[in-house]
Design an enzyme around this catalytic site. Structure first.
Site, PDB file in Angstrom:
ATOM      1  NE  ARG A 175      -8.365   3.056   5.708  1.00  0.00           N
ATOM      2  CZ  ARG A 175      -9.928   2.881   5.379  1.00  0.00           C
ATOM      3  NH1 ARG A 175      -9.911   2.715   4.178  1.00  0.00           N
ATOM      4  NH2 ARG A 175     -10.585   3.506   6.030  1.00  0.00           N
ATOM      5  CE1 TYR A 190      10.618 -10.832  -4.746  1.00  0.00           C
ATOM      6  CE2 TYR A 190       8.275 -10.130  -4.568  1.00  0.00           C
ATOM      7  CZ  TYR A 190       9.363 -10.469  -3.991  1.00  0.00           C
ATOM      8  OH  TYR A 190       9.599 -10.171  -2.367  1.00  0.00           O
ATOM      9  CG  ASP A 226       7.975  -5.773 -10.987  1.00  0.00           C
ATOM     10  OD1 ASP A 226       8.763  -4.737 -10.910  1.00  0.00           O
ATOM     11  OD2 ASP A 226       7.907  -6.490 -10.178  1.00  0.00           O
TER      12      ASP A 226
END
Ligand code: PLP
Length: 392
Positions: A59, A112, A184
């Site tokens: 992780r 988005y 983005d």
């Protein structure tokens, strides 16, 4: 190490685990392991105190992810990259990593839907607020920012209107205003434009789309300077938006063909957009590569090709869009984009779902819009499919 005297279970579990290969593999093996063995207390202590240089727990970091991150940094010409379990994992980890309660974000009103909802209704619960602004205002953040504004978020081309923002201009204005700029680049891809080279601080990707390219992995990424990317280490670890090592290997494989895939996406999308221009059933064909696109000049200046997304605005509104959607055959009725398969979507039932008329108007989205992710099939088949879906 195992010995013949040990029990069957011990021998089966430990024999040859973690063995080093006798010859270097050509491709990066997938490190499907949740944890890594430390040699000693001193080794563990060095890891905990330094926190870098060695693997400890997947992780936190994993070699399959590190290999993918190196490829992504190279693709965008950034110093460092960090991958996440989804594009939204990247968005959330970035905003939570860089901002604190009381801070404000300037965000393009046309953005988005997931990013919009996170900023509009989720993060305000934690004291982070957003000011949504028109495209023109992005270029002059000083005129809309307040004392608590820390970061500006935008995308280009914008989903689903494919409006293109002057990236270098926004990046320069952010630098002057002291804001971190994040772009983005999911729709553009590093094949068509590399925002870091135009002055943007951080580039975000829904890797789910073109970078993986095969519609079989959900992933996200952030790329930028070492210093900024490192600030996201705690948020990825603590939110846990980590990518699976197997998924990372699939993305690394997909990335190897990004260059050839994007050349064909660009070519097919431009060919389809040109073929559909002037079709009586279509009020507007929206594609940055067409001379009548409002940002054609900006796109020509900053993009190598114009991407694989084409939006058509049907003359008959939502009814016509729904009819078209129900009739396509080669294009598949599915959300998402950027894979080898051509997909067809209705923005008002997906990324702009639930938006008010006023919000839609501000983002220049109509109920008659159909978003086409133009895949790698033969162009003639794609044109024929759209023609038959539009036929009366
Ligand atoms: N940004 C853009 C432009 C997208 O289109 C999407 C997904 O459609 C996202 C971000 C979110 O990415 P993901 O679905 O991988 O979480």
């Amino acid at each position: 190490m195992t010995t013949p005297r040990q029990g069957l279970a011990t021998r089966l579990i430990h024999t040859a685990e973690g063995a080093q290969p006798l010859a270097a593999p050509l491709t990066t093996p997938t490190y499907e392991t949740t944890t890594f063995i430390v040699d000693s207390t001193a080794d563990l202590q060095a890891y905990i105190e330094g926190g870098t240089g060695k693997y400890f727990y997947s992780r936190y970091e994993n070699p399959s992810l590190v290999a993918l991150e190196a490829k992504l940094a190279a693709a965008e010409q950034g110093e460092a990259a960090m991958v996440f379990g989804s594009g939204m994992g990247a968005v959330a980890s970035t905003l939570l990593g860089l901002l604190s309660a009381g801070d404000e974000v300037i965000c393009s009103a046309a953005v988005y839907g997931g990013t919009f909802h996170l900023l509009n209704s989720f993060l305000p619960r934690f004291g982070v607020t957003a000011r949504f602004v028109a495209m023109e205002q992005l270029q002059d953040p000083a005129s809309v920012m307040g004392p608590k504004t820390k970061l500006l978020w935008f995308e280009s081309p914008i989903n689903p209107t494919l409006r293109c923002v002057d990236i270098a201009r926004v990046a320069a204005a952010c630098r002057t205003a002291g804001l971190v700029s994040v772009m983005d680049n999911t729709f553009g891809t590093p094949y068509n434009q590399q925002p870091l080279t135009l002055g943007v601080d951080l580039v975000m990707h829904s890797v789910t789309k073109y970078l993986n390219g095969h519609s079989d992995v959900t992933a996200g990424a952030i790329i930028g300077s070492q210093a900024l990317v490192e600030r996201l280490v705690p948020s990825r670890r603590l939110i846990g938006a980590m990518l699976d090592p197997g998924a990372a290997s699939l993305v690394a494989r997909g990335l190897k063909t990004l260059d050839v895939r994007m050349a064909r996406h660009n070519e097919n999308a431009l060919g389809l957009a040109r073929a559909l221009s002037g079709h009586p059933g279509i009020a507007r064909v929206i594609y940055p590569g067409l001379p009548d696109h409002p940002d054609h000049a900006v796109a020509v200046r900053q993009m190598r090709g114009f991407g694989g997304m084409v939006t058509i605005d049907l003359a008959g509104g939502f009814e016509a869009a729904a009819r078209f959607f129900d009739r396509v055959q080669v294009f598949k009725r599915a959300t998402s984009l950027g894979g080898v398969e051509s997909l067809c979507g209705l923005p008002v039932l997906t990324s702009q779902y639930g938006w008010s008329d006023e919000q839609l108007a501000r983002a220049d989205v109509t109920r008659g819009m159909v978003r086409l992710s133009v895949g790698l099939e033969s162009l003639d088949d794609l044109i024929a499919d759209v023609d038959q879906a539009l036929a009366i």
